[in-house]
Design a protein around this motif. Structure first.
Motif, PDB file in Angstrom:
ATOM      1  N   GLN A  36     -37.867 -29.233  20.601  1.00  0.00           N
ATOM      2  CA  GLN A  36     -37.393 -29.983  21.764  1.00  0.00           C
ATOM      3  C   GLN A  36     -37.228 -29.108  23.005  1.00  0.00           C
ATOM      4  O   GLN A  36     -37.233 -29.619  24.130  1.00  0.00           O
ATOM      5  CB  GLN A  36     -36.043 -30.642  21.456  1.00  0.00           C
ATOM      6  N   VAL A  37     -37.091 -27.811  22.825  1.00  0.00           N
ATOM      7  CA  VAL A  37     -36.729 -26.920  23.931  1.00  0.00           C
ATOM      8  C   VAL A  37     -37.771 -26.940  25.045  1.00  0.00           C
ATOM      9  O   VAL A  37     -37.441 -27.176  26.213  1.00  0.00           O
ATOM     10  CB  VAL A  37     -36.499 -25.476  23.430  1.00  0.00           C
ATOM     11  N   ASN A  38     -39.044 -26.704  24.726  1.00  0.00           N
ATOM     12  CA  ASN A  38     -40.061 -26.606  25.766  1.00  0.00           C
ATOM     13  C   ASN A  38     -40.250 -27.925  26.501  1.00  0.00           C
ATOM     14  O   ASN A  38     -40.471 -27.933  27.716  1.00  0.00           O
ATOM     15  CB  ASN A  38     -41.380 -26.121  25.175  1.00  0.00           C
ATOM     16  N   GLY A  39     -40.163 -29.046  25.783  1.00  0.00           N
ATOM     17  CA  GLY A  39     -40.290 -30.345  26.431  1.00  0.00           C
ATOM     18  C   GLY A  39     -39.159 -30.612  27.413  1.00  0.00           C
ATOM     19  O   GLY A  39     -39.375 -31.143  28.504  1.00  0.00           O
ATOM     20  N   ASP A  45     -34.716 -30.487  32.283  1.00  0.00           N
ATOM     21  CA  ASP A  45     -33.406 -30.608  31.633  1.00  0.00           C
ATOM     22  C   ASP A  45     -33.002 -29.245  31.074  1.00  0.00           C
ATOM     23  O   ASP A  45     -33.131 -28.982  29.879  1.00  0.00           O
ATOM     24  CB  ASP A  45     -33.472 -31.668  30.532  1.00  0.00           C
ATOM     25  N   ILE A  46     -32.510 -28.381  31.952  1.00  0.00           N
ATOM     26  CA  ILE A  46     -32.165 -27.013  31.557  1.00  0.00           C
ATOM     27  C   ILE A  46     -30.996 -27.013  30.575  1.00  0.00           C
ATOM     28  O   ILE A  46     -31.034 -26.310  29.561  1.00  0.00           O
ATOM     29  CB  ILE A  46     -31.806 -26.157  32.794  1.00  0.00           C
ATOM     30  N   ALA A  47     -29.988 -27.818  30.857  1.00  0.00           N
ATOM     31  CA  ALA A  47     -28.819 -27.867  29.965  1.00  0.00           C
ATOM     32  C   ALA A  47     -29.215 -28.390  28.590  1.00  0.00           C
ATOM     33  O   ALA A  47     -28.766 -27.871  27.564  1.00  0.00           O
ATOM     34  CB  ALA A  47     -27.731 -28.742  30.571  1.00  0.00           C
ATOM     35  N   GLY A  48     -30.058 -29.398  28.543  1.00  0.00           N
ATOM     36  CA  GLY A  48     -30.526 -29.940  27.264  1.00  0.00           C
ATOM     37  C   GLY A  48     -31.363 -28.938  26.502  1.00  0.00           C
ATOM     38  O   GLY A  48     -31.280 -28.845  25.277  1.00  0.00           O
ATOM     39  N   ALA A  49     -32.185 -28.165  27.228  1.00  0.00           N
ATOM     40  CA  ALA A  49     -33.002 -27.133  26.586  1.00  0.00           C
ATOM     41  C   ALA A  49     -32.126 -26.052  25.981  1.00  0.00           C
ATOM     42  O   ALA A  49     -32.366 -25.601  24.854  1.00  0.00           O
ATOM     43  CB  ALA A  49     -33.976 -26.531  27.594  1.00  0.00           C
ATOM     44  N   ARG A  50     -31.101 -25.641  26.721  1.00  0.00           N
ATOM     45  CA  ARG A  50     -30.184 -24.622  26.191  1.00  0.00           C
ATOM     46  C   ARG A  50     -29.427 -25.139  24.970  1.00  0.00           C
ATOM     47  O   ARG A  50     -29.219 -24.410  24.004  1.00  0.00           O
ATOM     48  CB  ARG A  50     -29.214 -24.188  27.275  1.00  0.00           C
ATOM     49  N   GLU A  51     -29.027 -26.402  25.023  1.00  0.00           N
ATOM     50  CA  GLU A  51     -28.312 -26.993  23.893  1.00  0.00           C
ATOM     51  C   GLU A  51     -29.209 -27.054  22.653  1.00  0.00           C
ATOM     52  O   GLU A  51     -28.785 -26.696  21.554  1.00  0.00           O
ATOM     53  CB  GLU A  51     -27.830 -28.398  24.264  1.00  0.00           C
ATOM     54  N   SER A  52     -30.447 -27.497  22.834  1.00  0.00           N
ATOM     55  CA  SER A  52     -31.375 -27.552  21.700  1.00  0.00           C
ATOM     56  C   SER A  52     -31.673 -26.157  21.162  1.00  0.00           C
ATOM     57  O   SER A  52     -31.794 -25.968  19.950  1.00  0.00           O
ATOM     58  CB  SER A  52     -32.679 -28.239  22.116  1.00  0.00           C
ATOM     59  N   SER A  53     -31.773 -25.172  22.060  1.00  0.00           N
ATOM     60  CA  SER A  53     -32.012 -23.797  21.641  1.00  0.00           C
ATOM     61  C   SER A  53     -30.864 -23.275  20.789  1.00  0.00           C
ATOM     62  O   SER A  53     -31.087 -22.657  19.743  1.00  0.00           O
ATOM     63  CB  SER A  53     -32.191 -22.910  22.877  1.00  0.00           C
ATOM     64  N   GLU A  54     -29.649 -23.523  21.238  1.00  0.00           N
ATOM     65  CA  GLU A  54     -28.474 -23.082  20.479  1.00  0.00           C
ATOM     66  C   GLU A  54     -28.388 -23.782  19.126  1.00  0.00           C
ATOM     67  O   GLU A  54     -28.040 -23.162  18.115  1.00  0.00           O
ATOM     68  CB  GLU A  54     -27.194 -23.313  21.279  1.00  0.00           C
ATOM     69  N   LYS A  55     -28.697 -25.071  19.091  1.00  0.00           N
ATOM     70  CA  LYS A  55     -28.661 -25.802  17.823  1.00  0.00           C
ATOM     71  C   LYS A  55     -29.741 -25.304  16.873  1.00  0.00           C
ATOM     72  O   LYS A  55     -29.508 -25.191  15.663  1.00  0.00           O
ATOM     73  CB  LYS A  55     -28.818 -27.306  18.072  1.00  0.00           C
ATOM     74  N   ALA A  56     -30.924 -25.002  17.399  1.00  0.00           N
ATOM     75  CA  ALA A  56     -31.993 -24.458  16.553  1.00  0.00           C
ATOM     76  C   ALA A  56     -31.560 -23.134  15.939  1.00  0.00           C
ATOM     77  O   ALA A  56     -31.766 -22.883  14.747  1.00  0.00           O
ATOM     78  CB  ALA A  56     -33.272 -24.279  17.367  1.00  0.00           C
ATOM     79  N   LYS A  57     -30.940 -22.290  16.759  1.00  0.00           N
ATOM     80  CA  LYS A  57     -30.457 -20.992  16.270  1.00  0.00           C
ATOM     81  C   LYS A  57     -29.368 -21.180  15.215  1.00  0.00           C
ATOM     82  O   LYS A  57     -29.381 -20.537  14.166  1.00  0.00           O
ATOM     83  CB  LYS A  57     -29.912 -20.184  17.455  1.00  0.00           C
ATOM     84  N   LYS A  58     -28.426 -22.097  15.492  1.00  0.00           N
ATOM     85  CA  LYS A  58     -27.328 -22.345  14.565  1.00  0.00           C
ATOM     86  C   LYS A  58     -27.847 -22.836  13.215  1.00  0.00           C
ATOM     87  O   LYS A  58     -27.430 -22.346  12.164  1.00  0.00           O
ATOM     88  CB  LYS A  58     -26.375 -23.376  15.164  1.00  0.00           C
ATOM     89  N   TRP A  59     -28.794 -23.779  13.231  1.00  0.00           N
ATOM     90  CA  TRP A  59     -29.321 -24.311  11.971  1.00  0.00           C
ATOM     91  C   TRP A  59     -30.139 -23.274  11.211  1.00  0.00           C
ATOM     92  O   TRP A  59     -30.123 -23.248   9.978  1.00  0.00           O
ATOM     93  CB  TRP A  59     -30.125 -25.579  12.222  1.00  0.00           C
ATOM     94  N   ALA A  60     -30.837 -22.401  11.914  1.00  0.00           N
ATOM     95  CA  ALA A  60     -31.581 -21.329  11.242  1.00  0.00           C
ATOM     96  C   ALA A  60     -30.607 -20.364  10.556  1.00  0.00           C
ATOM     97  O   ALA A  60     -30.838 -19.933   9.415  1.00  0.00           O
ATOM     98  CB  ALA A  60     -32.465 -20.584  12.236  1.00  0.00           C
TER      99      ALA A  60
END
Length: 90
Positions: A36-39, A45-60
Protein backbone atom coordinates in the motif's frame (compact mmCIF):
# COMPACT_ATOMS: atom_id res chain seq x y z
CA UNK A 1 7.93 25.11 -3.86
CA UNK A 2 9.06 21.59 -3.11
CA UNK A 3 7.42 19.03 -5.39
CA UNK A 4 9.45 15.99 -4.39
CA UNK A 5 7.69 13.25 -2.50
CA UNK A 6 9.31 12.19 0.76
CA UNK A 7 11.02 8.83 0.96
CA UNK A 8 8.93 6.36 2.92
CA UNK A 9 10.32 2.81 3.12
CA UNK A 10 7.78 0.21 2.09
CA UNK A 11 9.51 -2.63 4.01
CA UNK A 12 8.50 -5.06 1.28
CA UNK A 13 11.75 -7.04 1.42
CA UNK A 14 11.35 -7.63 5.18
CA UNK A 15 7.69 -8.54 4.68
CA UNK A 16 8.54 -11.13 2.03
CA UNK A 17 11.43 -12.59 4.02
CA UNK A 18 9.35 -12.86 7.18
CA UNK A 19 6.60 -14.58 5.18
CA UNK A 20 8.98 -17.10 3.65
CA UNK A 21 11.10 -17.90 6.69
CA UNK A 22 8.97 -17.10 9.71
CA UNK A 23 5.24 -16.90 10.20
CA UNK A 24 3.08 -17.07 7.07
CA UNK A 25 -0.12 -15.35 8.32
CA UNK A 26 1.62 -12.36 9.92
CA UNK A 27 3.97 -12.11 6.95
CA UNK A 28 1.06 -11.89 4.53
CA UNK A 29 -0.45 -9.03 6.53
CA UNK A 30 2.95 -7.32 6.39
CA UNK A 31 3.07 -7.74 2.59
CA UNK A 32 -0.40 -6.22 2.22
CA UNK A 33 0.60 -3.12 4.19
CA UNK A 34 3.95 -2.87 2.36
CA UNK A 35 2.17 -2.98 -0.99
CA UNK A 36 0.00 0.00 0.00
CA UNK A 37 2.91 2.37 0.65
CA UNK A 38 3.90 3.29 -2.92
CA UNK A 39 0.29 3.74 -4.03
CA UNK A 40 -0.43 6.08 -1.14
CA UNK A 41 2.72 8.06 -1.88
CA UNK A 42 1.71 8.40 -5.53
CA UNK A 43 -1.73 9.63 -4.44
CA UNK A 44 -0.12 12.21 -2.16
CA UNK A 45 -1.23 10.54 1.07
CA UNK A 46 2.05 10.92 2.96
CA UNK A 47 0.53 10.22 6.37
CA UNK A 48 -1.21 7.09 5.06
CA UNK A 49 2.01 5.90 3.44
CA UNK A 50 3.92 6.34 6.69
CA UNK A 51 1.19 4.52 8.61
CA UNK A 52 1.21 1.59 6.18
CA UNK A 53 5.01 1.50 6.31
CA UNK A 54 5.01 1.32 10.10
CA UNK A 55 2.33 -1.39 10.09
CA UNK A 56 4.28 -3.43 7.53
CA UNK A 57 7.37 -3.18 9.73
CA UNK A 58 5.41 -4.06 12.87
CA UNK A 59 3.83 -7.15 11.29
CA UNK A 60 7.18 -8.34 9.92
CA UNK A 61 8.70 -8.04 13.40
CA UNK A 62 5.76 -9.91 14.95
CA UNK A 63 6.19 -12.62 12.33
CA UNK A 64 9.81 -13.14 13.37
CA UNK A 65 8.89 -13.11 17.07
CA UNK A 66 6.15 -15.69 16.47
CA UNK A 67 8.60 -17.95 14.63
CA UNK A 68 11.13 -17.74 17.47
CA UNK A 69 8.47 -18.50 20.10
CA UNK A 70 7.14 -21.46 18.11
CA UNK A 71 10.68 -22.76 17.63
CA UNK A 72 11.42 -22.55 21.34
CA UNK A 73 8.14 -24.27 22.24
CA UNK A 74 8.87 -26.98 19.68
CA UNK A 75 12.33 -27.54 21.16
CA UNK A 76 10.86 -27.79 24.66
CA UNK A 77 8.23 -30.24 23.44
CA UNK A 78 10.85 -32.45 21.78
CA UNK A 79 12.98 -32.38 24.94
CA UNK A 80 10.00 -33.33 27.15
CA UNK A 81 8.94 -36.13 24.84
CA UNK A 82 12.52 -37.42 24.75
CA UNK A 83 12.75 -37.42 28.55
CA UNK A 84 9.34 -39.06 28.95
CA UNK A 85 10.31 -41.72 26.45
CA UNK A 86 13.03 -42.77 28.88
CA UNK A 87 15.26 -44.00 26.11
CA UNK A 88 13.84 -47.54 26.35
CA UNK A 89 13.96 -49.40 23.08
CA UNK A 90 12.94 -52.94 22.26
Amino acid sequence: MNTTTPQVPNNLVWAILSTLFCCLPAGIVSIVYAAQVNGKLAAGDIAGARESSEKAKKWAIWSVIAAVVVGILYGILIAVVGVMGGGSSY
